[in-house]
Design a protein around this motif. Structure first.
Motif, PDB file in Angstrom:
ATOM      1  N   UNK A   1       2.161   4.736   6.723  1.00 10.70           N
ATOM      2  CA  UNK A   1       3.718   4.561   7.110  1.00 10.70           C
ATOM      3  C   UNK A   1       3.700   3.146   7.992  1.00 10.70           C
ATOM      4  N   UNK A   2       2.816   2.782   7.816  1.00  8.52           N
ATOM      5  CA  UNK A   2       3.110   1.842   9.473  1.00  8.52           C
ATOM      6  C   UNK A   2       3.040   0.590   9.025  1.00  8.52           C
ATOM      7  N   UNK A   3       2.880   0.281   7.295  1.00  6.12           N
ATOM      8  CA  UNK A   3       3.181  -1.330   7.094  1.00  6.12           C
ATOM      9  C   UNK A   3       1.005  -1.599   6.589  1.00  6.12           C
ATOM     10  N   UNK A   4       0.552  -0.659   6.327  1.00  2.00           N
ATOM     11  CA  UNK A   4      -0.298  -0.834   5.382  1.00  2.00           C
ATOM     12  C   UNK A   4      -0.589  -1.511   4.229  1.00  2.00           C
ATOM     13  N   UNK A   5       0.583  -0.555   3.502  1.00  2.00           N
ATOM     14  CA  UNK A   5       0.825  -1.146   2.375  1.00  2.00           C
ATOM     15  C   UNK A   5       0.523  -2.364   2.080  1.00  2.00           C
ATOM     16  N   UNK A   6       1.877  -2.821   2.798  1.00  2.00           N
ATOM     17  CA  UNK A   6       3.187  -4.019   2.919  1.00  2.00           C
ATOM     18  C   UNK A   6       1.485  -5.107   3.176  1.00  2.00           C
ATOM     19  N   UNK A   7       0.826  -5.024   3.909  1.00  2.00           N
ATOM     20  CA  UNK A   7      -0.372  -6.227   4.046  1.00  2.00           C
ATOM     21  C   UNK A   7      -1.293  -5.683   3.151  1.00  2.00           C
ATOM     22  N   UNK A   8      -1.930  -4.924   2.587  1.00  2.00           N
ATOM     23  CA  UNK A   8      -2.827  -4.291   1.946  1.00  2.00           C
ATOM     24  C   UNK A   8      -2.215  -5.904   0.553  1.00  2.00           C
ATOM     25  N   UNK A   9      -1.003  -5.482   0.296  1.00  3.02           N
ATOM     26  CA  UNK A   9      -0.810  -6.402  -1.603  1.00  3.02           C
ATOM     27  C   UNK A   9      -0.615  -8.026  -0.804  1.00  3.02           C
ATOM     28  N   UNK A  10      -0.425  -7.988   0.393  1.00  3.97           N
ATOM     29  CA  UNK A  10      -0.292 -10.211   0.770  1.00  3.97           C
ATOM     30  C   UNK A  10      -2.445  -9.906   0.958  1.00  3.97           C
ATOM     31  N   UNK A  11      -3.443  -9.032   1.053  1.00  2.00           N
ATOM     32  CA  UNK A  11      -4.132 -10.110   0.970  1.00  2.00           C
ATOM     33  C   UNK A  11      -4.982 -10.238   0.241  1.00  2.00           C
ATOM     34  N   UNK A  12      -4.398  -8.792  -1.198  1.00  2.00           N
ATOM     35  CA  UNK A  12      -4.174  -9.242  -2.918  1.00  2.00           C
ATOM     36  C   UNK A  12      -4.166 -10.330  -3.010  1.00  2.00           C
ATOM     37  N   UNK A  13      -3.271 -11.091  -2.273  1.00  2.00           N
ATOM     38  CA  UNK A  13      -2.943 -12.373  -3.046  1.00  2.00           C
ATOM     39  C   UNK A  13      -3.494 -13.470  -2.614  1.00  2.00           C
ATOM     40  N   UNK A  14      -4.194 -13.030  -1.617  1.00  2.00           N
ATOM     41  CA  UNK A  14      -4.982 -14.201  -0.349  1.00  2.00           C
ATOM     42  C   UNK A  14      -6.015 -14.454  -1.717  1.00  2.00           C
ATOM     43  N   UNK A  15      -6.579 -12.718  -2.021  1.00  2.00           N
ATOM     44  CA  UNK A  15      -7.922 -13.223  -2.592  1.00  2.00           C
ATOM     45  C   UNK A  15      -7.858 -12.337  -3.631  1.00  2.00           C
ATOM     46  N   UNK A  16      -7.258 -13.067  -5.291  1.00  2.00           N
ATOM     47  CA  UNK A  16      -6.260 -12.940  -6.221  1.00  2.00           C
ATOM     48  C   UNK A  16      -8.407 -12.478  -6.779  1.00  2.00           C
ATOM     49  N   UNK A  17      -7.627 -10.721  -7.840  1.00  2.00           N
ATOM     50  CA  UNK A  17      -8.664 -10.629  -8.318  1.00  2.00           C
ATOM     51  C   UNK A  17     -10.301  -9.881  -7.417  1.00  2.00           C
ATOM     52  N   UNK A  18     -10.000  -9.382  -6.525  1.00  2.00           N
ATOM     53  CA  UNK A  18     -10.890  -9.187  -5.666  1.00  2.00           C
ATOM     54  C   UNK A  18     -10.570  -7.083  -5.393  1.00  2.00           C
ATOM     55  N   UNK A  19      -9.346  -7.215  -4.902  1.00  2.00           N
ATOM     56  CA  UNK A  19      -9.516  -6.233  -4.124  1.00  2.00           C
ATOM     57  C   UNK A  19      -8.319  -5.159  -5.254  1.00  2.00           C
ATOM     58  N   UNK A  20      -8.727  -4.251  -5.169  1.00  2.00           N
ATOM     59  CA  UNK A  20      -8.342  -2.975  -5.703  1.00  2.00           C
ATOM     60  C   UNK A  20      -7.837  -1.867  -5.078  1.00  2.00           C
ATOM     61  N   UNK A  21      -5.948  -1.598  -5.493  1.00  2.00           N
ATOM     62  CA  UNK A  21      -4.990  -0.575  -4.408  1.00  2.00           C
ATOM     63  C   UNK A  21      -4.868   0.018  -4.573  1.00  2.00           C
ATOM     64  N   UNK A  22      -5.226   1.940  -4.135  1.00  2.00           N
ATOM     65  CA  UNK A  22      -4.916   2.609  -4.719  1.00  2.00           C
ATOM     66  C   UNK A  22      -4.246   3.415  -3.822  1.00  2.00           C
ATOM     67  N   UNK A  23      -2.945   4.164  -4.504  1.00  2.00           N
ATOM     68  CA  UNK A  23      -2.257   4.724  -3.062  1.00  2.00           C
ATOM     69  C   UNK A  23      -1.705   5.849  -3.914  1.00  2.00           C
ATOM     70  N   UNK A  24      -1.544   6.643  -2.749  1.00  2.00           N
ATOM     71  CA  UNK A  24      -1.585   8.192  -2.402  1.00  2.00           C
ATOM     72  C   UNK A  24      -1.430   9.206  -1.474  1.00  2.00           C
ATOM     73  N   UNK A  25      -0.844  10.940  -1.735  1.00  2.00           N
ATOM     74  CA  UNK A  25       0.334  11.060  -0.572  1.00  2.00           C
ATOM     75  C   UNK A  25      -0.543  12.058   0.240  1.00  2.00           C
ATOM     76  N   UNK A  26      -1.132  11.093   1.811  1.00  2.00           N
ATOM     77  CA  UNK A  26      -1.741  11.766   3.095  1.00  2.00           C
ATOM     78  C   UNK A  26      -2.207  13.312   2.775  1.00  2.00           C
ATOM     79  N   UNK A  27      -4.270  13.107   2.554  1.00  2.00           N
ATOM     80  CA  UNK A  27      -4.912  14.169   2.368  1.00  2.00           C
ATOM     81  C   UNK A  27      -4.656  14.865   3.673  1.00  2.00           C
ATOM     82  N   UNK A  28      -5.092  14.137   4.907  1.00  2.00           N
ATOM     83  CA  UNK A  28      -5.394  14.380   6.254  1.00  2.00           C
ATOM     84  C   UNK A  28      -6.510  14.396   6.047  1.00  2.00           C
ATOM     85  N   UNK A  29      -7.354  13.767   5.527  1.00  2.00           N
ATOM     86  CA  UNK A  29      -8.576  13.431   6.465  1.00  2.00           C
ATOM     87  C   UNK A  29      -9.558  11.817   5.782  1.00  2.00           C
TER      88      UNK A  29
END
Length: 663
Positions: free
Chosen positions: A46-74
């Motif tokens: 909830x702190x901007x992690x997702x936004x930064x991941x997508x920015x980094x994905x643009x910096x390193x195209x084709x390198x980063x695979x991002x998966x999002x899920x509800x918080x699992x607690x661990x």
């Protein structure tokens, strides 16, 4: 598309601002992006992690695979999700707070491939005050296993795993645990691995202490989560490792680390919960702990386990408070010495109402042995050693320290007396001056011609130790690693004169530990490399009948007059000329006008060691002189161009006149 070498799996939860450095350290690995895939599972941040991941994905195209899920607690669920999508030959789990050294993955993959190992531990470095595991990273280990090394003392998953190992054994992180899930993943991986490598010579993983202390591995507390995972770990060991030294080796880790951590939390819980937790802990540990393990455990661990086994709650709480205070203190626990054993003054020592056995307090084997060498040198046939040595926390009374010489291969051993000397004030700079060691000094003079019970020491490598004794307790330690700045550890080779013959003796320090060893008989340190002769031979500029040799001698010492140029001619005559040395360099002059006639050969000689003299240059002019009014000469022998050969003779008048008439 070809599979990458490494899939780096990052579980991220509210990982800003650490995430940027983490992902960048992976993307810029020396192994190259073509050998990488980065799988990041955002576990409901909830702190901007997702936004930064997508920015980094643009910096390193084709390198980063991002998966999002509800918080699992661990961390288990996001790590498992990443593993399900991984394609690499190897997998590396990286927490979003941490980062890699630039060559970490390349070096770890190379080590795994070269040695055919399934798991590689890369050296971890603590950052921001976080304490990283260290005991398993003292040296590189190309191929080891879980039983013959210290790898089991680090069970976090930040390691390189061969993915085939994980898939063959269906290894995943248990998602129902909030703590200890890594132990139930890494433990089976270790046990099923074809081999384990340790890369200690490179800083691979930087383990970061977050300023908000929000690291995944630091967020959970209390006894309940520990009492949930610990029985499953015990079952894992019991099911996979038969009784014996191997099982005991793994049990040691849990009987010390996990028990201590659980008791630290126990003191903060309500009484009823404390009683229940202690009963569950005793039941959990019962199949793992037996009396035969005591030799592996520290006294403190033995005491904890004794109190746990007998569910002595009040005593355990008192011990936990004592340990907490001990950790804050700069003073080590005092000991009492009784019957040649040292017992730590931990709570309830020899309390008749508790009747806790002495072995729970016995720290004899754990006593620190402290020493320093202030002099170490050979003079003639005598080795002189001085310094101090003492047992930490044991007063220097009834001192019985001895010097021990032990030949490395044959184990032949001699114990020699030392003179005990006063050391006023020693110990005042440690433990807040609580302990003093006033008679810890020693002086020893070891004559190699008599040290073997009156006979000479044999040729060999004689390792030097101190058997430090006080109040009936003796501990042996190799000496030299701690020495004053004035004491050199550099190898010094001597030629020493004895009644029989000169002997080579080298005092040196071992690598990497830096302990003193005496090499007798050139086992590791040859004499001849210390001697050298220059190729250029000439007549002395100020003495045209003196043949001048130059060279070097880097021996630490040799008997006076023993280093000579020795000559012998074809008629059985001999002559020798002593070396005149200035530092390592030397000059030898051979006055040829005193030599009898003949073809002279020679060598540089020191006892039984010899070097041939250099060949005389063919264009060396003849030296001429008169002896009893008759002309003589010396020149290179014409029939020997491969070794030193000097022709000394009286001039033949008939031949000389013939040459003049018929040039």
């Amino acid at each position: 598309m070809a599979a990458p070498a490494v899939s780096v799996i990052v579980a991220a939860y509210n990982a800003m601002p650490y995430l940027t450095r983490c992902i960048t350290s992976v993307a810029e690995q020396s192994i190259g992006q073509g050998e990488l895939e980065v799988i990041v599972v955002d576990d409901g941040s909830t702190d901007g992690t997702a936004k930064e991941l997508h920015r980094l994905s643009g910096v390193y195209p084709g390198l980063i695979k991002i998966f999002e899920q509800a918080n699992s607690g661990g961390p288990s669920a996001p790590r498992n999700a990443g593993l399900d999508h991984a394609r690499g030959r190897f997998v590396f789990f990286l927490d979003a707070d941490d980062y890699l050294g630039p060559q970490a993955l390349e070096r770890m993959v190379a080590m795994a491939e070269k040695n055919g190992t399934d798991v590689v531990l890369g050296k971890m470095v603590g950052v921001g005050g976080r304490e990283a595991p260290a005991s398993m990273f003292r040296r590189d280990q190309p191929k080891t296993d879980v039983f013959s090394s210290r790898v089991y003392w680090t069970l976090n998953p930040m390691k390189l795993f061969r993915r085939d190992l994980l898939e063959r054994h269906a290894l995943r992180f248990p998602a129902d645990l909030s703590i200890g899930e890594d132990q139930l993943f890494v433990g089976p991986a270790y046990l099923n691995a074809a081999g384990i490598s340790v890369l200690a010579s490179y800083d691979c993983l930087y383990w970061v202490q977050r300023e908000d202390e929000g690291n995944i591995t630091l967020r959970t507390g209390g006894t309940e989560p520990r009492l949930t995972f610990l029985p499953r770990v015990v079952d894992m060991i019991l099911e996979n490792v038969p009784p014996g030294p191997g099982r005991d080796h793994l049990a040691h880790r849990h009987l010390t680390v996990e028990v201590q951590q659980l008791l630290e939390h126990l003191v903060h819980e309500p009484r009823l919960q404390q009683e229940k937790a202690l009963a569950r802990l005793a039941e959990t540990l019962a199949p793992l702990w037996h009396e035969g393990l005591n030799g592996r455990l520290s006294a403190m661990a033995r005491l904890r386990l004794y109190l746990v086994r007998h569910t002595m709650l009040d005593e355990l709480l008192a011990l936990a408070r004592f340990e907490e205070e001990l950790a804050r203190s700069a003073v080590s626990t005092p000991v009492i010495v009784d019957g040649g054993r040292a017992l730590a003054r931990y709570p309830f020592l020899r309390d008749p109402d508790r009747a806790i056995p002495d072995h729970c307090y016995d720290v004899t084997a754990q006593l620190g042995v402290r020493h320093q060498v202030s002099r170490a040198e050979l003079r003639g046939t005598t080795l002189h050693l001085t310094g101090h040595g003492y047992l930490h926390r044991v007063a220097t009374e009834d001192v019985s320290t001895e010097l021990v010489l032990r030949e490395r291969d044959t184990k032949e051993e001699y114990r020699l007396p030392v003179a005990h000397t006063m050391t006023p004030g020693l110990g005042a700079d440690k433990d807040r001056g609580h302990y003093r060691y006033e008679k810890a000094g020693f002086e020893a003079a070891v004559d190699i011609t008599t040290a073997a019970d009156g006979s000479p020491l044999r040729d060999g490598l004689w390792d030097i130790s101190l058997a430090i004794g006080a109040q009936g307790i003796t501990r042996e330690v190799r000496i030299g690693s701690k020495r004053s700045a004035a004491v050199s550890g550099k190898a010094a080779t001597h030629i020493v004169g004895t009644a029989e013959e000169p002997r080579a003796a080298t005092l040196y320090t071992t690598h990497p530990h830096g302990n003193f060893t005496l090499d007798l008989g050139e086992r590791k340190h040859a004499v001849l490399p210390h001697l050298g002769l220059d190729d250029h031979v000439r007549w002395a500029s100020d003495a045209p009948t003196e043949l001048e040799f130059t060279g070097r001698c880097t021996l630490a010492s040799h008997p006076n007059g023993a280093l000579v140029v020795a000559l012998r001619n074809d008629r059985g005559d001999s002559a020798s000329f002593p070396v005149s040395a200035t530092g390592a360099a030397f000059v030898v002059r051979v006055p040829v006008d005193g030599l009898p006639a003949g073809i002279w050969n020679g060598e540089l000689r020191l006892g039984d060691w010899a070097l041939p003299l250099p060949t005389l240059p063919g264009d060396l002019t003849a030296a001429k002189w008169r002896r009893r009014a008759l002309p003589w000469y010396a020149k290179p022998a014409a029939d020997d161009e491969k070794s030193f050969a000097l022709h000394v003779a009286r001039t033949d008048f008939v031949k000389a006149m013939t040459r003049r008439i018929n040039p």
